[in-house]
Design a protein around this motif. Structure first.
Motif, PDB file in Angstrom:
ATOM      1  N   CYS A 239       0.836  -1.196   0.000  1.00  0.00           N
ATOM      2  CA  CYS A 239       0.000   0.000   0.000  1.00  0.00           C
ATOM      3  C   CYS A 239       0.876   1.254   0.000  1.00  0.00           C
ATOM      4  O   CYS A 239       1.905   1.305   0.687  1.00  0.00           O
ATOM      5  N   GLU A 240       0.461   2.247  -0.724  1.00  0.00           N
ATOM      6  CA  GLU A 240       1.194   3.511  -0.738  1.00  0.00           C
ATOM      7  C   GLU A 240       1.019   4.216   0.596  1.00  0.00           C
ATOM      8  O   GLU A 240      -0.093   4.292   1.139  1.00  0.00           O
ATOM      9  N   LYS A 248      -2.297   5.802   2.552  1.00  0.00           N
ATOM     10  CA  LYS A 248      -3.049   6.666   1.646  1.00  0.00           C
ATOM     11  C   LYS A 248      -4.339   5.976   1.226  1.00  0.00           C
ATOM     12  O   LYS A 248      -4.318   4.838   0.748  1.00  0.00           O
ATOM     13  N   THR A 256      -4.256   1.926  -2.197  1.00  0.00           N
ATOM     14  CA  THR A 256      -3.785   1.795  -3.574  1.00  0.00           C
ATOM     15  C   THR A 256      -3.647   0.340  -4.001  1.00  0.00           C
ATOM     16  O   THR A 256      -3.282   0.068  -5.147  1.00  0.00           O
TER      17      THR A 256
END
Length: 309
Positions: A239-240, A248, A256
């Motif tokens: 995941c970002e 995020k 993401t």
């Protein structure tokens, strides 16, 4: 095989599980039992429970979930996560593992107070991080704020709201931006730059001891400690992350990574760099993300593709 694994048993995670349980989804909640507000005897600004015990809130939440037979709760810490939408695997430190079609990350944050003897031990009892959470209870008391840089503005805030006797302790040479220094000077707030050696005493009778042997008697202390998101699983899943280490998400709570949602203090929108991390917003965030996760599961089970609709 669960439909959703919720990693985190705080207000966000339990609220998400409640939403999904009421939609008859097969849900597993994994709870490490280490809530950020565990040291606090009271929580505030949660309508209907102002002044109530945060531990009692979570206990009541778990009891409410027990009414939904498709929701299961495991006590333990989720240590690893991998896979993809439709086939995620989460393993616990104790060796148990489970699979799910979707994941909800709600593992929150931890506070990281300065390494001052006596500070962490009084966290949530007589050393406070948030004037919204604890300020009313310190009204009229003599206070100290331990902080530097922009965080020193907290001294001006508590002086404006709660006390006519506030001292700022910068725990070393002050590095106050000019606007902050000007506000503190205008409010005649004393600044002590000598490093803090220890905090001693009980609530309403604290002694701040400095490295030069001097001492300051106070009734309560504020310290806006840095926080660390519990983002290990998010990192493993790819995941970002945002600059503050939080996950995020978009306005639907999606990360993401397809099939992975996140809610509560762990996650926020990129456009909101300083989210409000309180019990109420955290619970609401869990509800919001779970509603959209439910819609995703519903659409995934349809015989036609509605993703473009």
């Amino acid at each position: 095989m669960y439909e959703v694994i919720v990693a985190g048993g705080g207000p966000a995670g339990l609220s998400a599980a409640l939403v999904l349980g009421r939609q008859r989804r097969r849900v597993l909640v994994i709870d490490a039992g280490r809530p950020r507000n565990a040291p606090a005897a009271e929580m505030h600004m949660y309508l209907g429970r102002d002044g109530g015990s945060p531990a009692r809130l979570l206990a009541d939440g778990r009891a409410e979930l027990s009414a939904y037979p498709t929701v299961e709760l495991w006590q333990g810490r989720a240590s690893t996560a991998g896979g993809q939408a439709g086939a995620f695997t989460v393993a616990l430190e104790d060796g148990r593992s489970a699979q799910a079609a979707r994941l909800m990350l709600a593992s929150g944050q931890v506070d990281v107070p300065l390494d001052i003897p006596g500070l962490a031990e009084r966290w949530g009892a007589s050393v406070f991080h948030c004037p919204f959470c604890h300020g009313y209870e310190t009204n009229g008391k003599v206070l100290a704020v331990i902080g530097n840089g922009f965080d020193a503005m907290l001294a001006a805030y508590v002086a404006d709201r709660y006390s006519t006797d506030v001292v700022l302790c910068t725990h070393g040479p002050s590095a106050l931006p000019e606007p902050v220094a000007a506000v503190l000077k205008a409010r005649s707030i004393p600044v002590i730059e000598t490093p803090v050696a220890a905090i001693e005493g009980e609530p309403d009778g604290l002694t701040i001891r400095f490295a030069d042997g001097t001492a300051l008697e106070r009734q309560a202390v504020y310290h806006r400690a840095p926080t660390r998101p519990n983002n290990d699983l998010a990192v493993q899943l790819g995941c970002e992350l945002l600059p503050d280490g939080c996950v995020k998400v978009n306005e639907y709570g999606r990360t993401t990574v397809a099939g992975v949602y996140a809610a509560g203090d762990l996650a926020h929108l990129e456009a909101v760099p300083e989210p409000v991390t309180l019990v109420g917003p955290s619970a609401a965030d869990g509800v919001r993300a779970a509603v959209w996760l439910e819609q995703e599961l519903f659409r995934a089970g349809l015989p036609v593709d509605l993703t473009a609709s």
